[in-house]
Design a protein around this motif. Structure first.
Motif, PDB file in Angstrom:
ATOM      1  N   ARG A   1      -4.026   2.586  -9.343  1.00 35.61           N
ATOM      2  CA  ARG A   1      -4.470   3.870  -8.812  1.00 35.61           C
ATOM      3  C   ARG A   1      -5.362   3.680  -7.596  1.00 35.61           C
ATOM      4  O   ARG A   1      -6.212   2.797  -7.556  1.00 35.61           O
ATOM      5  CB  ARG A   1      -5.269   4.645  -9.869  1.00 35.61           C
ATOM      6  CG  ARG A   1      -4.461   5.275 -10.978  1.00 35.61           C
ATOM      7  CD  ARG A   1      -3.762   6.545 -10.522  1.00 35.61           C
ATOM      8  NE  ARG A   1      -4.692   7.470  -9.875  1.00 35.61           N
ATOM      9  CZ  ARG A   1      -5.524   8.290 -10.514  1.00 35.61           C
ATOM     10  NH1 ARG A   1      -5.555   8.296 -11.842  1.00 35.61           N
ATOM     11  NH2 ARG A   1      -6.296   9.108  -9.841  1.00 35.61           N
ATOM     12  N   VAL A   2      -5.159   4.525  -6.579  1.00 34.07           N
ATOM     13  CA  VAL A   2      -6.065   4.554  -5.430  1.00 34.07           C
ATOM     14  C   VAL A   2      -7.340   5.274  -5.871  1.00 34.07           C
ATOM     15  O   VAL A   2      -7.299   6.417  -6.330  1.00 34.07           O
ATOM     16  CB  VAL A   2      -5.435   5.288  -4.230  1.00 34.07           C
ATOM     17  CG1 VAL A   2      -6.441   5.385  -3.081  1.00 34.07           C
ATOM     18  CG2 VAL A   2      -4.171   4.564  -3.765  1.00 34.07           C
TER      19      VAL A   2
ATOM     20  N   CYS B   1      -6.889  -2.277   0.954  1.00 30.05           N
ATOM     21  CA  CYS B   1      -5.850  -2.436   1.956  1.00 30.05           C
ATOM     22  C   CYS B   1      -6.482  -2.787   3.303  1.00 30.05           C
ATOM     23  O   CYS B   1      -7.475  -2.161   3.712  1.00 30.05           O
ATOM     24  CB  CYS B   1      -5.030  -1.150   2.070  1.00 30.05           C
ATOM     25  SG  CYS B   1      -3.748  -1.218   3.353  1.00 30.05           S
ATOM     26  N   PRO B   2      -5.921  -3.762   4.034  1.00 29.58           N
ATOM     27  CA  PRO B   2      -6.507  -4.165   5.310  1.00 29.58           C
ATOM     28  C   PRO B   2      -6.281  -3.157   6.433  1.00 29.58           C
ATOM     29  O   PRO B   2      -6.923  -3.241   7.486  1.00 29.58           O
ATOM     30  CB  PRO B   2      -5.778  -5.477   5.625  1.00 29.58           C
ATOM     31  CG  PRO B   2      -4.434  -5.305   4.990  1.00 29.58           C
ATOM     32  CD  PRO B   2      -4.708  -4.558   3.717  1.00 29.58           C
TER      33      PRO B   2
ATOM     34  N   ARG C   1       0.733  -4.923   3.401  1.00 29.75           N
ATOM     35  CA  ARG C   1       0.577  -5.849   2.285  1.00 29.75           C
ATOM     36  C   ARG C   1      -0.881  -5.862   1.828  1.00 29.75           C
ATOM     37  O   ARG C   1      -1.781  -6.187   2.598  1.00 29.75           O
ATOM     38  CB  ARG C   1       0.994  -7.258   2.685  1.00 29.75           C
ATOM     39  CG  ARG C   1       2.454  -7.385   3.094  1.00 29.75           C
ATOM     40  CD  ARG C   1       3.366  -7.198   1.912  1.00 29.75           C
ATOM     41  NE  ARG C   1       4.774  -7.238   2.317  1.00 29.75           N
ATOM     42  CZ  ARG C   1       5.749  -6.712   1.621  1.00 29.75           C
ATOM     43  NH1 ARG C   1       5.484  -6.094   0.477  1.00 29.75           N
ATOM     44  NH2 ARG C   1       6.987  -6.779   2.029  1.00 29.75           N
ATOM     45  N   LEU C   2      -1.076  -5.544   0.565  1.00 32.51           N
ATOM     46  CA  LEU C   2      -2.434  -5.583   0.025  1.00 32.51           C
ATOM     47  C   LEU C   2      -2.974  -7.005  -0.030  1.00 32.51           C
ATOM     48  O   LEU C   2      -4.186  -7.219   0.044  1.00 32.51           O
ATOM     49  CB  LEU C   2      -2.447  -4.968  -1.378  1.00 32.51           C
ATOM     50  CG  LEU C   2      -2.108  -3.476  -1.455  1.00 32.51           C
ATOM     51  CD1 LEU C   2      -2.058  -3.029  -2.913  1.00 32.51           C
ATOM     52  CD2 LEU C   2      -3.117  -2.650  -0.677  1.00 32.51           C
TER      53      LEU C   2
ATOM     54  N   CYS D   1       0.841  -1.202   0.000  1.00 26.89           N
ATOM     55  CA  CYS D   1       0.000   0.000   0.000  1.00 26.89           C
ATOM     56  C   CYS D   1       0.877   1.253   0.000  1.00 26.89           C
ATOM     57  O   CYS D   1       1.857   1.344   0.744  1.00 26.89           O
ATOM     58  CB  CYS D   1      -0.923   0.006   1.214  1.00 26.89           C
ATOM     59  SG  CYS D   1      -2.024   1.438   1.291  1.00 26.89           S
ATOM     60  N   VAL D   2       0.509   2.221  -0.823  1.00 30.66           N
ATOM     61  CA  VAL D   2       1.283   3.445  -0.939  1.00 30.66           C
ATOM     62  C   VAL D   2       1.252   4.266   0.353  1.00 30.66           C
ATOM     63  O   VAL D   2       2.154   5.073   0.616  1.00 30.66           O
ATOM     64  CB  VAL D   2       0.756   4.291  -2.128  1.00 30.66           C
ATOM     65  CG1 VAL D   2      -0.623   4.858  -1.835  1.00 30.66           C
ATOM     66  CG2 VAL D   2       1.739   5.402  -2.480  1.00 30.66           C
ATOM     67  N   HIS D   3       0.258   4.042   1.182  1.00 28.15           N
ATOM     68  CA  HIS D   3       0.034   4.859   2.377  1.00 28.15           C
ATOM     69  C   HIS D   3       0.986   4.518   3.512  1.00 28.15           C
ATOM     70  O   HIS D   3       1.940   5.237   3.794  1.00 28.15           O
ATOM     71  CB  HIS D   3      -1.428   4.686   2.810  1.00 28.15           C
ATOM     72  CG  HIS D   3      -1.800   5.401   4.060  1.00 28.15           C
ATOM     73  ND1 HIS D   3      -2.637   4.844   5.017  1.00 28.15           N
ATOM     74  CD2 HIS D   3      -1.467   6.625   4.532  1.00 28.15           C
ATOM     75  CE1 HIS D   3      -2.800   5.706   6.005  1.00 28.15           C
ATOM     76  NE2 HIS D   3      -2.097   6.791   5.735  1.00 28.15           N
ATOM     77  N   ARG D   4       0.792   3.368   4.144  1.00 28.14           N
ATOM     78  CA  ARG D   4       1.621   2.985   5.297  1.00 28.14           C
ATOM     79  C   ARG D   4       2.324   1.646   5.071  1.00 28.14           C
ATOM     80  O   ARG D   4       2.763   1.013   6.013  1.00 28.14           O
ATOM     81  CB  ARG D   4       0.763   2.931   6.559  1.00 28.14           C
ATOM     82  CG  ARG D   4       0.148   4.284   6.977  1.00 28.14           C
ATOM     83  CD  ARG D   4       1.122   5.151   7.734  1.00 28.14           C
ATOM     84  NE  ARG D   4       1.609   4.492   8.926  1.00 28.14           N
ATOM     85  CZ  ARG D   4       0.910   4.399  10.077  1.00 28.14           C
ATOM     86  NH1 ARG D   4      -0.297   4.942  10.170  1.00 28.14           N
ATOM     87  NH2 ARG D   4       1.416   3.785  11.126  1.00 28.14           N
TER      88      ARG D   4
END
Length: 326
Positions: free
Chosen positions: A73-74, A61-62, A48-49, A42-45
């Motif tokens: 793309r998000v 994303c969990p 693992r997707l 995940c681009v955020h934190r």
């Protein structure tokens, strides 16, 4: 080039995370069944997707619910609301994938997409097959070369396919179809003191059993027109290879019965594979340090093609891999 990387049946509505060529990838299918593949991070934190789930065809994303489409793309950040326009910078790498012959294929390289994956033209939907996979702790070249090796049969497989003590190796004969595909023929016999024949001294009987390889990672043992063993050698990273083994049968032309025959026959094929694994996993990883002989001709031909694909070879052996191997 197209590289077979996983079995299609491994990916359904749930995300599946794999490592292929050192890349962490997550596969999933959208609401139409279309296959998607993006970087498993995940681009955020950086969660693992693959630990998440598929929601309305997107992978979620969990950790904080970020939703990604097949382009990486998000499309939704829940904390900002469904009406929020997500900035383009919120994106991860997407991979070009397709499916053929019940396998997932990944496009590898910087060149533009070309053609479609190649499989064996004479294996069609009339065949049934059983499938097995396992991880080998050897680099991809070692795994491939084991199946190109015609000299090891009376030693590693002396209780199975190598019975008969045919230690003398005439040839073997390698016949290239084009730059990525070749057949090779085995002419092993009992050593009674006779001179080994060179490939050009042998006559090829096209009806005999032969083996076939399509670069980069697809192999078959053409036993009869109705019975085949196929293997895909999938590079996980520099030192590990996932092998997908299939036993194809078209003996009765009744699909469910041929499937039963294939499933029943698979334990023998696994036994043969495990005889190989026991020894191959003891090999030094760097193939450039080998000293080859005439009987290794299929391996020699594979290496010419392998080292020609410079970026691919460099993944396993670094920039020095383009130098001539011994």
């Amino acid at each position: 080039m197209w590289l077979a990387v996983a079995s299609s049946k491994e990916v359904s509505a749930r995300p599946v995370g794999v490592v292929r060529l050192g890349k962490e990838i997550v596969f999933w299918r959208d609401t139409t069944g279309k296959l998607n593949a993006v970087k498993d991070l995940c681009v955020h934190r950086k969660a693992r997707l693959s630990a998440g789930e598929v929601v309305n065809g997107r992978i979620q994303c969990p950790f904080h619910g970020f939703e990604y489409d097949g382009t990486g793309r998000v499309k939704l950040i829940p904390a900002l609301g469904r009406n929020h326009q997500v900035e383009e910078r919120f994106a991860i790498e997407a991979y070009t994938v397709t499916e053929k012959a019940g396998m997932i294929w990944l496009w590898v390289g910087e060149n533009n997409l070309q053609g479609e994956p190649r499989f064996f033209d004479d294996i069609d939907e009339n065949f049934a097959y059983a499938e097995f996979k396992e991880l080998w702790r050897v680099p991809y070249p070692r795994a491939v070369e084991n199946q190109l090796d015609v000299m090891h049969l009376p030693f590693i497989h002396k209780t199975t396919i190598g019975r008969g003590n045919r230690t003398l190796v005439n040839g073997p004969v390698v016949k290239w179809i084009d730059e990525n595909e070749f057949f090779f023929y085995v002419f092993n016999e009992i050593d009674n003191g006779q001179k080994v024949k060179k490939p050009e001294e042998l006559n090829i009987d096209l009806s005999r059993v032969y083996l076939e390889f399509i670069f980069p990672n697809t192999w078959q043992n053409h036993i009869t027109n109705s019975i085949r063993v196929v293997a895909f050698f999938v590079p996980v990273d520099e030192s590990k290879t996932m092998i997908y083994l299939r036993f194809y049968v078209r003996a009765t032309k009744i699909k469910w019965l041929d499937k039963l025959i294939a499933t029943t026959g698979m334990p023998f094929n696994k036994k043969v594979l495990h005889q190989d694994k026991r020894v191959v996993e003891t090999q030094e990883h760097d193939i450039r340090r080998d000293m080859l002989v005439q009987g290794d001709l299929p391996i020699t031909e594979f290496r010419k093609r392998f080292f020609k694909e410079k970026n691919f070879a460099e993944f396993f052996y670094g920039r020095s891999s383009v130098t001539k191997e011994r």
